[in-house]
Motif scaffolding. Structure first.
Motif, short mmCIF file in Angstrom:
data_model
loop_
_atom_site.label_atom_id
_atom_site.label_comp_id
_atom_site.label_asym_id
_atom_site.label_seq_id
_atom_site.Cartn_x
_atom_site.Cartn_y
_atom_site.Cartn_z
N CYS A 175 0.88 -1.18 0.00
CA CYS A 175 0.00 0.00 0.00
C CYS A 175 0.91 1.22 0.00
CB CYS A 175 -0.91 -0.02 1.24
SG CYS A 175 -2.08 1.35 1.31
N LEU A 176 0.89 1.96 -1.13
CA LEU A 176 1.82 3.07 -1.34
C LEU A 176 1.07 4.40 -1.37
CD1 LEU A 176 3.66 1.49 -4.40
CD2 LEU A 176 4.57 1.59 -2.08
N PRO A 177 1.75 5.50 -1.04
CA PRO A 177 1.14 6.82 -1.27
C PRO A 177 0.78 6.95 -2.75
CG PRO A 177 3.12 7.01 0.07
CD PRO A 177 3.09 5.60 -0.43
N TYR A 178 -0.35 7.56 -3.03
CA TYR A 178 -0.82 7.67 -4.42
C TYR A 178 0.19 8.49 -5.22
CZ TYR A 178 -4.46 7.66 -8.00
OH TYR A 178 -5.18 7.44 -9.15
N PRO A 179 0.62 8.01 -6.40
CA PRO A 179 1.73 8.65 -7.12
C PRO A 179 1.38 9.96 -7.81
CG PRO A 179 0.88 6.79 -8.36
CD PRO A 179 0.19 6.75 -7.03
N LEU A 180 0.10 10.27 -7.97
CA LEU A 180 -0.30 11.51 -8.65
C LEU A 180 -0.64 12.58 -7.62
CD1 LEU A 180 -2.54 10.03 -11.48
CD2 LEU A 180 -0.10 10.55 -11.53
N LYS A 181 0.00 13.73 -7.72
CA LYS A 181 -0.21 14.80 -6.75
C LYS A 181 -1.49 15.57 -7.02
CE LYS A 181 4.77 15.62 -6.22
NZ LYS A 181 5.85 16.65 -6.36
N LEU A 182 -2.15 15.97 -5.95
CA LEU A 182 -3.28 16.88 -6.08
C LEU A 182 -2.80 18.30 -6.39
CD1 LEU A 182 -5.70 15.84 -3.19
CD2 LEU A 182 -6.21 15.82 -5.63
N LEU A 183 -1.69 18.69 -5.78
CA LEU A 183 -1.15 20.04 -5.95
C LEU A 183 0.32 19.97 -6.33
CD1 LEU A 183 -2.72 21.75 -2.81
CD2 LEU A 183 -3.43 22.09 -5.17
N GLU A 184 0.72 20.79 -7.29
CA GLU A 184 2.12 20.92 -7.63
C GLU A 184 2.76 21.99 -6.74
OE1 GLU A 184 3.67 18.99 -9.62
OE2 GLU A 184 1.93 17.92 -10.44
N SER A 185 4.06 22.09 -6.82
CA SER A 185 4.78 23.06 -6.00
C SER A 185 4.26 24.48 -6.24
CB SER A 185 6.28 23.01 -6.35
OG SER A 185 6.99 23.96 -5.60
N GLY A 186 3.93 25.17 -5.16
CA GLY A 186 3.43 26.53 -5.24
C GLY A 186 1.92 26.64 -5.28
N GLU A 187 1.21 25.53 -5.51
CA GLU A 187 -0.26 25.55 -5.55
C GLU A 187 -0.82 25.30 -4.15
OE1 GLU A 187 -1.13 23.97 -10.10
OE2 GLU A 187 -1.06 22.52 -8.45
N THR A 188 -1.93 25.96 -3.84
CA THR A 188 -2.54 25.81 -2.52
C THR A 188 -4.03 25.50 -2.59
OG1 THR A 188 -2.91 28.21 -2.38
CG2 THR A 188 -0.86 27.35 -1.43
N ASP A 189 -4.66 25.77 -3.71
CA ASP A 189 -6.11 25.59 -3.83
C ASP A 189 -6.40 24.51 -4.88
OD1 ASP A 189 -8.86 25.88 -4.71
OD2 ASP A 189 -8.89 27.80 -3.66
N VAL A 190 -6.96 23.38 -4.42
CA VAL A 190 -7.22 22.27 -5.34
C VAL A 190 -8.19 22.66 -6.44
CG1 VAL A 190 -8.25 19.97 -5.52
CG2 VAL A 190 -6.70 20.49 -3.65
N ASN A 191 -9.26 23.36 -6.08
CA ASN A 191 -10.26 23.72 -7.07
C ASN A 191 -9.68 24.63 -8.15
OD1 ASN A 191 -12.19 22.28 -5.66
ND2 ASN A 191 -12.83 24.04 -4.44
N LYS A 192 -8.90 25.62 -7.76
CA LYS A 192 -8.28 26.51 -8.73
C LYS A 192 -7.23 25.78 -9.55
CE LYS A 192 -8.98 30.87 -6.22
NZ LYS A 192 -8.28 32.01 -5.57
N ALA A 193 -6.46 24.90 -8.91
CA ALA A 193 -5.39 24.19 -9.61
C ALA A 193 -5.94 23.33 -10.73
CB ALA A 193 -4.60 23.34 -8.62
N TRP A 194 -7.10 22.75 -10.53
CA TRP A 194 -7.68 21.85 -11.53
C TRP A 194 -8.65 22.56 -12.47
CZ3 TRP A 194 -6.43 16.72 -12.35
CH2 TRP A 194 -5.50 16.18 -11.45
#
Length: 311
Positions: A268-287
């Motif tokens: 069981c591994l941490p999910y490899p795809l990040k929700l936020l890249e470096s410098g991003e703070t808001d998931v909704n805005k990032a996507w």
């Protein structure tokens, strides 16, 4: 060995010298069904049978086709459901072993009756994938179920009696091998967060299974024990949800690699795809959509590495 599999697969993908794709070792998959005027048969052509291979059809042990068949179907005119059928490949003029005999279905479909043992919710079949998880040559179904009881209660924080979206690993006769309660942190009303796929990546004849999971996902393994992913006490779900107001976004995401026959996790591994890249703070805005829809989409496939052939 199992823990190294994903790394090995990536390594194998870089090999480009005379490689061939490895396929599942499935059985003939013969199906017979009653149709107007007879019994229709259809069967699987194996990957190595693409050239100069024909087939013979047997009813109750007697060959019924006059000439070898170059296709993977046949209608036995005037036949009834009282007979049994088998198919044999003919390779270079030599007939091979017959496949397992089957009896015809009375209709053009197969009904699988599900029991959902130990589950209190009313479930609705959703997406599915197939793989031979136990090595018997027959495909099993990895079925995702919507939880109608949870939906009718507007997706409460505690689910329906602790039950959320469900996966079941099913034999073709409806027997359940193992199942998964996805938990509170895996969900959206469009069913994009729950996906599962199986494939025999290590070549042992039995498919392994990969799925995304979140804190609180519970795997009910074949031996009756359970495995809880991450932190069982984490619940980021709103009190109630539904519609575009309900998309669960959490950082407690995992990639689970498990034994397809038993459901027991190898890793069981941490999910490899990040929700936020470096410098991003808001998931909704990032996507880019403002309410978490895009960030909640997870779709799985099963790419297979090529295995080098030494000549």
């Amino acid at each position: 060995m199992k823990k190294c599999l994903l790394l090995v697969l990536f390594g194998l993908m870089t090999i480009g010298v005379q490689a061939q794709r490895v396929t599942d070792k499935l059985d003939r998959g013969l199906v017979a069904m009653k149709v107007n005027g007879g019994v229709y048969l259809s069967w699987r052509i194996f990957g190595e049978e693409y050239y100069d291979v024909t087939y013979n059809v047997y009813r109750d042990g007697v060959k019924v086709n006059d000439a070898p068949l170059s296709v993977s179907n046949y209608t036995d005119k005037g036949a009834t459901t009282a007979s049994t059928y088998a198919v044999a490949a003919v390779v270079n003029g030599k007939e091979q072993e017959k496949c397992k005999e089957v009896t015809p279905w009375g209709t053009s479909y197969k009904e699988i009756k599900l029991k959902h043992e130990g589950i209190q919710s009313t479930l609705i079949p959703n997406d599915a994938s197939c793989a031979d998880v136990d090595g018997d040559g027959e495909l099993e179904i990895l079925m995702k179920f919507d939880n109608l009881s949870e939906m009718n209660a507007s997706y409460p924080k505690g689910g329906y009696k602790g039950e959320y979206s469900i996966f079941e690993c099913l034999k073709m006769d409806g027997t359940r091998l193992w199942w998964v309660n996805c938990g509170p942190n895996m969900g959206d009303f469009q069913n994009n967060e729950q996906n599962i796929v199986g494939y025999d990546w290590d070549g042992d004849g039995c498919a392994e299974v990969v799925m995304r999971a979140c804190d609180g996902t519970v795997i009910h393994m074949a031996d009756g024990t359970t495995y809880t992913v991450g932190n069982a006490s984490t619940n980021v779900r709103a009190a109630t949800g539904g519609g575009t107001n309900w998309f669960v976004i959490t950082t407690g995401e995992y990639l689970v690699y498990m034994d397809g026959k038993t459901g027991k996790p190898y890793e069981c591994l941490p999910y490899p795809l990040k929700l936020l890249e470096s410098g991003e703070t808001d998931v909704n805005k990032a996507w880019g959509d403002g309410y978490g829809h895009r960030a909640s989409k997870h779709f799985f496939g099963a790419p297979a590495a090529s295995i080098p052939v030494i000549r």
